[in-house]
Design a protein around this motif. Structure first.
Motif, PDB file in Angstrom:
ATOM      1  N   ALA A 166       0.815  -1.223  -0.094  1.00 41.24           N
ATOM      2  CA  ALA A 166      -0.046   0.006   0.073  1.00 41.24           C
ATOM      3  C   ALA A 166       0.954   1.274  -0.072  1.00 41.24           C
ATOM      4  O   ALA A 166       1.998   1.244   0.585  1.00 41.24           O
ATOM      5  CB  ALA A 166      -0.803  -0.070   1.301  1.00 41.24           C
ATOM      6  N   ASP A 167       0.338   2.323  -0.826  1.00 37.95           N
ATOM      7  CA  ASP A 167       1.202   3.548  -0.862  1.00 37.95           C
ATOM      8  C   ASP A 167       0.837   4.041   0.412  1.00 37.95           C
ATOM      9  O   ASP A 167       1.866   5.339   0.766  1.00 37.95           O
ATOM     10  CB  ASP A 167       0.835   4.304  -1.963  1.00 37.95           C
ATOM     11  CG  ASP A 167      -0.712   4.704  -1.932  1.00 37.95           C
ATOM     12  OD1 ASP A 167      -1.278   4.572  -0.949  1.00 37.95           O
ATOM     13  OD2 ASP A 167      -1.020   5.347  -2.898  1.00 37.95           O
ATOM     14  N   ASN A 168       0.121   4.119   1.272  1.00 41.63           N
ATOM     15  CA  ASN A 168      -0.140   4.576   2.717  1.00 41.63           C
ATOM     16  C   ASN A 168       0.266   3.830   3.784  1.00 41.63           C
ATOM     17  O   ASN A 168      -0.433   3.753   4.945  1.00 41.63           O
ATOM     18  CB  ASN A 168      -1.559   5.119   2.766  1.00 41.63           C
ATOM     19  CG  ASN A 168      -2.635   4.019   2.508  1.00 41.63           C
ATOM     20  OD1 ASN A 168      -2.288   3.151   1.843  1.00 41.63           O
ATOM     21  ND2 ASN A 168      -3.663   4.243   3.147  1.00 41.63           N
ATOM     22  N   LEU A 169       1.392   2.628   3.644  1.00 42.83           N
ATOM     23  CA  LEU A 169       1.688   1.826   4.739  1.00 42.83           C
ATOM     24  C   LEU A 169       2.046   2.539   6.079  1.00 42.83           C
ATOM     25  O   LEU A 169       2.661   3.404   6.110  1.00 42.83           O
ATOM     26  CB  LEU A 169       2.767   0.842   4.210  1.00 42.83           C
ATOM     27  CG  LEU A 169       3.409  -0.013   5.178  1.00 42.83           C
ATOM     28  CD1 LEU A 169       2.245  -1.069   5.449  1.00 42.83           C
ATOM     29  CD2 LEU A 169       4.529  -0.515   4.744  1.00 42.83           C
ATOM     30  N   GLY A 170       1.355   2.162   7.045  1.00 43.11           N
ATOM     31  CA  GLY A 170       1.519   2.803   8.340  1.00 43.11           C
ATOM     32  C   GLY A 170       0.849   3.934   8.776  1.00 43.11           C
ATOM     33  O   GLY A 170       0.716   4.298   9.787  1.00 43.11           O
ATOM     34  N   GLU A 171      -0.015   4.498   7.749  1.00 39.57           N
ATOM     35  CA  GLU A 171      -0.720   5.512   8.070  1.00 39.57           C
ATOM     36  C   GLU A 171      -1.996   5.288   8.905  1.00 39.57           C
ATOM     37  O   GLU A 171      -2.545   4.052   8.903  1.00 39.57           O
ATOM     38  CB  GLU A 171      -1.245   6.535   6.727  1.00 39.57           C
ATOM     39  CG  GLU A 171       0.056   6.775   6.073  1.00 39.57           C
ATOM     40  CD  GLU A 171      -0.501   7.721   4.758  1.00 39.57           C
ATOM     41  OE1 GLU A 171      -1.542   8.154   4.676  1.00 39.57           O
ATOM     42  OE2 GLU A 171       0.518   8.071   3.969  1.00 39.57           O
ATOM     43  N   GLU A 172      -2.547   6.216   9.567  1.00 41.88           N
ATOM     44  CA  GLU A 172      -3.633   5.984  10.553  1.00 41.88           C
ATOM     45  C   GLU A 172      -4.760   6.865  10.241  1.00 41.88           C
ATOM     46  O   GLU A 172      -4.461   8.024   9.455  1.00 41.88           O
ATOM     47  CB  GLU A 172      -3.470   6.362  11.930  1.00 41.88           C
ATOM     48  CG  GLU A 172      -2.238   5.414  12.686  1.00 41.88           C
ATOM     49  CD  GLU A 172      -1.703   5.659  13.965  1.00 41.88           C
ATOM     50  OE1 GLU A 172      -2.206   6.934  14.319  1.00 41.88           O
ATOM     51  OE2 GLU A 172      -1.168   5.013  14.755  1.00 41.88           O
ATOM     52  N   TYR A 173      -6.140   6.239  10.107  1.00 39.61           N
ATOM     53  CA  TYR A 173      -7.395   6.850   9.536  1.00 39.61           C
ATOM     54  C   TYR A 173      -8.328   6.825  10.710  1.00 39.61           C
ATOM     55  O   TYR A 173      -8.579   5.989  11.356  1.00 39.61           O
ATOM     56  CB  TYR A 173      -7.698   6.201   8.443  1.00 39.61           C
ATOM     57  CG  TYR A 173      -6.775   6.520   7.337  1.00 39.61           C
ATOM     58  CD1 TYR A 173      -6.990   7.420   6.132  1.00 39.61           C
ATOM     59  CD2 TYR A 173      -5.630   5.511   6.876  1.00 39.61           C
ATOM     60  CE1 TYR A 173      -5.977   7.905   5.378  1.00 39.61           C
ATOM     61  CE2 TYR A 173      -4.710   5.715   5.975  1.00 39.61           C
ATOM     62  CZ  TYR A 173      -4.844   6.771   5.104  1.00 39.61           C
ATOM     63  OH  TYR A 173      -3.836   7.164   4.045  1.00 39.61           O
ATOM     64  N   THR A 174      -9.267   7.837  10.639  1.00 38.06           N
ATOM     65  CA  THR A 174     -10.383   7.652  11.605  1.00 38.06           C
ATOM     66  C   THR A 174     -11.615   8.303  10.348  1.00 38.06           C
ATOM     67  O   THR A 174     -11.635   8.634   9.467  1.00 38.06           O
ATOM     68  CB  THR A 174     -10.486   8.638  12.846  1.00 38.06           C
ATOM     69  OG1 THR A 174     -10.389  10.059  12.039  1.00 38.06           O
ATOM     70  CG2 THR A 174      -9.189   8.218  13.623  1.00 38.06           C
ATOM     71  N   GLU A 175     -12.819   7.659  10.751  1.00 41.75           N
ATOM     72  CA  GLU A 175     -13.784   8.041   9.875  1.00 41.75           C
ATOM     73  C   GLU A 175     -14.079   9.720   9.853  1.00 41.75           C
ATOM     74  O   GLU A 175     -14.276   9.922   8.751  1.00 41.75           O
ATOM     75  CB  GLU A 175     -15.352   7.449  10.488  1.00 41.75           C
ATOM     76  CG  GLU A 175     -16.491   7.578   9.665  1.00 41.75           C
ATOM     77  CD  GLU A 175     -17.811   7.370  10.207  1.00 41.75           C
ATOM     78  OE1 GLU A 175     -18.554   8.169  10.873  1.00 41.75           O
ATOM     79  OE2 GLU A 175     -17.864   6.129  10.833  1.00 41.75           O
ATOM     80  N   PRO A 176     -14.100  10.405  10.990  1.00 41.72           N
ATOM     81  CA  PRO A 176     -14.131  11.753  10.527  1.00 41.72           C
ATOM     82  C   PRO A 176     -13.337  12.270   9.823  1.00 41.72           C
ATOM     83  O   PRO A 176     -13.466  13.284   9.093  1.00 41.72           O
ATOM     84  CB  PRO A 176     -14.284  12.234  12.097  1.00 41.72           C
ATOM     85  CG  PRO A 176     -14.983  11.089  12.985  1.00 41.72           C
ATOM     86  CD  PRO A 176     -14.175   9.843  12.365  1.00 41.72           C
ATOM     87  N   GLN A 177     -12.055  11.921   9.926  1.00 38.86           N
ATOM     88  CA  GLN A 177     -10.747  12.480   9.285  1.00 38.86           C
ATOM     89  C   GLN A 177     -11.028  12.208   7.729  1.00 38.86           C
ATOM     90  O   GLN A 177     -10.801  13.034   7.191  1.00 38.86           O
ATOM     91  CB  GLN A 177      -9.626  11.702   9.789  1.00 38.86           C
ATOM     92  CG  GLN A 177      -8.253  12.299   8.884  1.00 38.86           C
ATOM     93  CD  GLN A 177      -7.061  10.895   9.152  1.00 38.86           C
ATOM     94  OE1 GLN A 177      -7.377  10.325  10.083  1.00 38.86           O
ATOM     95  NE2 GLN A 177      -6.340  10.836   8.070  1.00 38.86           N
ATOM     96  N   MET A 178     -11.658  11.103   7.393  1.00 39.22           N
ATOM     97  CA  MET A 178     -11.945  10.649   5.979  1.00 39.22           C
ATOM     98  C   MET A 178     -13.080  11.313   5.350  1.00 39.22           C
ATOM     99  O   MET A 178     -13.253  11.360   3.962  1.00 39.22           O
ATOM    100  CB  MET A 178     -11.803   9.239   5.860  1.00 39.22           C
ATOM    101  CG  MET A 178     -10.620   8.624   6.176  1.00 39.22           C
ATOM    102  SD  MET A 178     -10.386   6.937   5.481  1.00 39.22           S
ATOM    103  CE  MET A 178     -10.176   7.072   4.022  1.00 39.22           C
ATOM    104  N   ASN A 179     -13.726  11.892   6.040  1.00 36.42           N
ATOM    105  CA  ASN A 179     -15.225  12.422   5.727  1.00 36.42           C
ATOM    106  C   ASN A 179     -15.078  13.874   5.999  1.00 36.42           C
ATOM    107  O   ASN A 179     -15.082  14.143   7.003  1.00 36.42           O
ATOM    108  CB  ASN A 179     -16.238  11.751   6.597  1.00 36.42           C
ATOM    109  CG  ASN A 179     -16.564  10.348   6.026  1.00 36.42           C
ATOM    110  OD1 ASN A 179     -16.144   9.868   5.091  1.00 36.42           O
ATOM    111  ND2 ASN A 179     -17.137   9.508   7.037  1.00 36.42           N
ATOM    112  N   THR A 180     -14.896  14.526   5.020  1.00 34.60           N
ATOM    113  CA  THR A 180     -14.693  16.079   5.363  1.00 34.60           C
ATOM    114  C   THR A 180     -15.791  16.746   4.605  1.00 34.60           C
ATOM    115  O   THR A 180     -16.145  16.538   3.531  1.00 34.60           O
ATOM    116  CB  THR A 180     -13.423  16.969   5.006  1.00 34.60           C
ATOM    117  OG1 THR A 180     -13.091  16.525   3.636  1.00 34.60           O
ATOM    118  CG2 THR A 180     -12.221  15.931   5.957  1.00 34.60           C
ATOM    119  N   VAL A 181     -16.390  17.772   5.288  1.00 29.83           N
ATOM    120  CA  VAL A 181     -17.364  18.722   4.507  1.00 29.83           C
ATOM    121  C   VAL A 181     -16.862  20.186   4.746  1.00 29.83           C
ATOM    122  O   VAL A 181     -16.738  20.561   5.780  1.00 29.83           O
ATOM    123  CB  VAL A 181     -18.863  18.633   5.089  1.00 29.83           C
ATOM    124  CG1 VAL A 181     -19.808  19.430   4.580  1.00 29.83           C
ATOM    125  CG2 VAL A 181     -19.037  17.233   5.130  1.00 29.83           C
TER     126      VAL A 181
END
Length: 503
Positions: free
Chosen positions: A126-141
């Motif tokens: 993956a090109d984002n190996l090791g990166e961390e994500y949350t739902e609110p972070q990925m959904n931006t308005v």
């Protein structure tokens, strides 16, 4: 279900059910005779393939093509679709793959993603190996993170078309504008019905539903739906099996009653349960479970899943279950989800790469369910456990060979991942002087027109080492069209992103 469909209370979600077949091939990079536990290594290979970003990118193309060409026009142009994934990490990768394809097309389709907690990407390619994500972070308005509780209302707005989910919203989600579902997850039993039934809500402008299933076959889906279509009765169930399962689960010494009580306060008393608080109250049990030896961890997870399964069933047919069992069920279900997403084999590493891939539409089915009443359903009885023998050990090379025999035996050089990249690079070297100015002054649709001759000429070099790939470009119109689209899409983005002077 049959009566509800006939009286137009719900939609028949099995009318337009399209299944796909995935074929792929792996290569043992190290070419070493490495001994690995067979079961864990097989799971690790499957996980490596299933999570591979190349697969998600190819499926994203299929999903967007289908949604934008067929689905979006329904419900007065406000039709929505759901992508069902098997894990939180896959949901993140699906969201990113869709957004990348949307950006390439300069499409106005917008996506949202739903998953719990925080996800760290673990796939080695993956090109984002090791990166961390949350739902609110990925959904931006408007540049701001979208709170989880606002997601259903936001998704209801006309701007949004696709919702990617992992566990969340697969049950109890009521969105009448949902017209299509894209399934990238194994569905079994009642979960099949619960998941696909997100589509069955009626709407005055809703005339069709669509399912594209990348994993399950039509007969499997039919068998899972059949018991719920007519009228069915279950034979009496012995409630003692639940208490036996509970006793066996607690005997592992992983779950402490005090932690269960603390979890219950956060789950049942607080009006808006906070995921971080729930995770904190299961952290002790999670740590103790993951510290177990592999065999003991497998036994614990089996007993945990067994208790959750028994309670889920019995709570529907037995008028009263104890408060302690209900609290343990809530705790165990949350813990089971966390353990399910733990890396296969305790982080077992397999040194392989993806070399070939083909995604093929099998057929679009109208899945017919029986007209006769279904006979008695099976009840829970006995201990439901099996004996474990010695753990088989195999060589990685042998396992990769078996994997390829099962999933990629009929693949040819035309399905190779790398020849496509070699073709693109060849066209770039030979034709950039012509193609780069065209990319700079045209939108992609205009740039794409008339480019098949470039691909045919470019495939001549690939044909020297890959005759099947060359024949695919030359003789197969659909393969040539898809290859042309892929090659020109990559080159168009490459030329638009880099100034002419840098070439």
């Amino acid at each position: 279900m049959r009566q509800a469909i006939e009286e137009d209370f719900i939609e028949d979600v099995l009318r337009n059910y399209t299944t796909y077949e995935e074929m792929l091939r792996l290569e043992d990079q190290a070419q070493r005779q490495v001994e690995l536990p067979k079961g864990k290594a097989s799971s690790a290979l499957s996980r490596f393939a299933k999570f591979h970003p190349y697969l998600k990118a190819q499926k994203a193309v299929v999903v967007l093509d289908h949604y934008e060409r067929i689905v979006r026009a329904h419900v007065g142009g406000q039709a929505k679709a759901m992508v069902v994934t098997a894990s939180r990490e896959e949901a993140v990768q699906w969201k990113r793959a869709l957004d990348k394809e949307i950006a390439k097309r300069r499409s106005d389709t917008k996506t949202l993603v739903a998953f719990s907690g925080e996800v760290t990407i673990t796939h080695p390619e993956a090109d984002n190996l090791g990166e961390e994500y949350t739902e609110p972070q990925m959904n931006t308005v408007d540049g701001r993170s979208l709170p989880e509780k606002q997601l259903p209302d936001e998704f209801d707005k006309p701007a949004y078309g696709l919702l990617v989910v992992a566990e969340k919203y697969q049950t109890g989600f009521d969105q009448p504008k949902l017209v299509a579902m894209y399934v990238d997850k194994t569905l079994t039993g009642v979960n099949t019905v619960q998941t696909l039934s997100r589509l069955n809500r009626t709407h005055p402008l809703k005339t069709e539903t669509f399912v594209l299933d990348f994993v399950n076959d039509a007969e499997h889906i039919r068998k899972d739906f059949e018991p719920f279509y007519g009228r069915t009765e279950a034979t009496p169930t012995d409630i003692d099996v639940l208490f036996d399962a509970e006793k066996k689960l607690l005997s592992h010494g992983v779950i402490y009653p005090a932690e269960v009580d603390a979890f219950a306060v956060a789950w049942f008393v607080v009006s808006e349960p906070d995921h971080s608080a729930l995770s904190g109250r299961t952290q002790g049990a999670f740590d103790r479970a993951t510290d177990l030896a592999d065999e003991k961890l497998d036994e614990f997870r089996d007993d945990l899943d067994r208790f959750v399964r028994f309670y889920s069933f019995l709570s529907q047919v037995v008028p009263y279950l104890t408060e302690s069992s209900e609290k343990l069920y809530a705790f165990s279900r949350f813990l089971a989800l966390r353990l399910r997403e733990r890396r296969v084999g305790g982080g077992l590493s397999v040194d392989v790469s993806l070399t070939h891939y083909r995604l093929t539409e099998v057929a679009t089915h109208t899945i017919k369910l029986g007209d006769e009443e279904v006979g008695p359903g099976s009840a829970i009885g006995g201990d439901g456990t099996g004996r474990r023998g010695d753990i088989p050990v195999t060589l990685l090379g042998e396992l990769v060979e078996l994997f390829n025999q099962r999933f990629g035996e009929s693949l040819t050089d035309a399905d190779a991942v790398h020849p496509a990249q070699a073709l693109i690079d060849h066209i770039d070297r030979e034709q950039s002087g012509t193609l780069r100015p065209q990319a700079a002054s045209n939108d992609f649709d205009d740039f794409l027109r008339g480019k098949e001759p470039f691909v045919i000429d470019g495939a001549l070099d690939a044909g020297k080492v890959s005759a099947d790939f060359f024949r695919g470009v030359l003789d197969d119109e659909d393969f040539r069209r898809r290859t042309t689209y892929l090659a020109m899409r990559v080159l168009y983005d490459r030329y638009r992103d880099a100034p002419v002077a840098d070439h």
